[in-house]
Design a protein around this motif. Structure first.
Motif, PDB file in Angstrom:
ATOM      1  N   THR A 111     117.788  39.415  46.646  1.00  0.00           N
ATOM      2  CA  THR A 111     117.645  38.995  48.041  1.00  0.00           C
ATOM      3  C   THR A 111     116.825  39.968  48.867  1.00  0.00           C
ATOM      4  O   THR A 111     116.588  39.720  50.039  1.00  0.00           O
ATOM      5  CB  THR A 111     119.029  38.830  48.705  1.00  0.00           C
ATOM      6  N   TYR A 112     116.400  41.081  48.285  1.00  0.00           N
ATOM      7  CA  TYR A 112     115.647  42.056  49.079  1.00  0.00           C
ATOM      8  C   TYR A 112     114.622  42.792  48.219  1.00  0.00           C
ATOM      9  O   TYR A 112     114.682  42.781  46.988  1.00  0.00           O
ATOM     10  CB  TYR A 112     116.584  43.066  49.742  1.00  0.00           C
TER      11      TYR A 112
ATOM     12  N   LYS B 258     120.167  44.661  53.768  1.00  0.00           N
ATOM     13  CA  LYS B 258     120.769  43.840  52.702  1.00  0.00           C
ATOM     14  C   LYS B 258     121.232  44.718  51.546  1.00  0.00           C
ATOM     15  O   LYS B 258     122.306  44.501  50.972  1.00  0.00           O
ATOM     16  CB  LYS B 258     119.772  42.801  52.214  1.00  0.00           C
TER      17      LYS B 258
ATOM     18  N   LEU C  34     124.302  43.393  48.772  1.00  0.00           N
ATOM     19  CA  LEU C  34     123.876  42.067  48.326  1.00  0.00           C
ATOM     20  C   LEU C  34     123.086  42.166  47.020  1.00  0.00           C
ATOM     21  O   LEU C  34     122.561  43.227  46.668  1.00  0.00           O
ATOM     22  CB  LEU C  34     123.022  41.399  49.405  1.00  0.00           C
TER      23      LEU C  34
END
Length: 272
Positions: free
Chosen positions: A190-191, A181, A186
């Motif tokens: 999100t990670y 990711k 991104l």
């Protein structure tokens, strides 16, 4: 005369039984409340908004209803390899009892239209991505809940032939969903790559090839070029024997750049 009388009585009794059974069978469900997971209209989104689910028992009949619980729209058993996105949580009342239903929509790929959606009793579902990856093609990276799911996808999906060929070059390394990711660009929300030494190797020439120059190449042609670029960036056969954490997101087919994000990535990190 007696025969006619008994015939009329039989008709009356039979009609009464039939009417009564029909009235019982048609007892209606009432939608008590509904809470949407997003502001978008359920059933018409291309990417999931809420949590993902799959059929707990794909061989069991599990009806998907319309909004009034009066018409069968679909059945989960007809979608054994489908992942469903929950759009809303609803409460239906029937015979004085309340039940929790989810409004679900099938997760589709390649901007295909969503054709299957509706309300299903929540007990028929299990949270997560459908685990039948051996029967599932390319999956959007946002549709994975955890690293275990993603590693199973890489191992089993027919869309991951190229990924498996690349990982075979790194026999002692592991695949990381979070690092993939990050490599795609991104949002960091999100990670989590706190377990990886910073900075990780972004391999710019390799990622430029993947996202700008590999769209018309076969799997073998892309594999050959990727291997050459790995060698050129200091990841020859000997170094590839080391333990790395690989952020990799590929498919057998070219995945285009979208919204200024990479469509594909290979980045390399080392565990802390």
């Amino acid at each position: 005369m007696k025969k006619l009388l008994w015939l009329l009585i039989g008709i009356i009794i039979g009609t009464g039984i039939y009417t009564g059974s029909q009235a019982f069978a048609s007892t209606s469900y009432k939608l008590v409340s509904v809470k949407y997971d997003s502001s978008k209209t359920p059933g018409y989104t291309l990417k999931h908004n809420g949590p993902l689910y799959y059929a707990k028992n794909p061989k069991r009949s599990a009806v998907i209803w319309n909004s009034t619980h009066s018409k069968v729209k679909h059945n989960l058993k007809n979608y054994p390899n489908t992942t469903w996105s929950r759009d809303a949580v609803a409460i239906f009342k029937h015979n004085g009892k309340k039940s929790v239903y989810y409004h679900i929509s099938q997760v589709v790929a390649d901007d295909k239209p969503v054709k299957a959606f509706g309300y299903v009793w929540h007990g028929y579902l299990k949270q997560g991505h459908n685990p039948n990856f051996q029967n599932i093609g390319t999956v959007d990276i946002l549709n994975f809940y955890n690293n275990h799911e993603y590693q199973r996808y890489v191992k089993l999906s027919p869309s991951q032939v190229l990924t498996r060929k690349i990982m075979a070059l790194f026999p002692n390394s592991t695949v990381s969903l979070d690092l993939a990711k990050a490599g795609l660009g991104l949002n960091s929300a999100t990670y989590d790559i706190s377990n990886i030494i910073s900075p990780y190797d972004k391999l710019p020439t390799l990622n430029d090839f993947l996202n700008l120059h590999s769209y018309n190449l076969s799997i073998n042609q892309r594999y050959t070029q990727i291997k050459q670029l790995l060698n050129a960036n200091g990841y020859g056969a000997k170094r590839r024997q080391q333990k790395f954490i690989i952020g990799i997101y590929l498919s057998n087919k070219y995945l285009p750049v979208s919204d200024e994000l990479n469509g594909q990535t290979i980045v390399i990190g080392t565990s802390k």
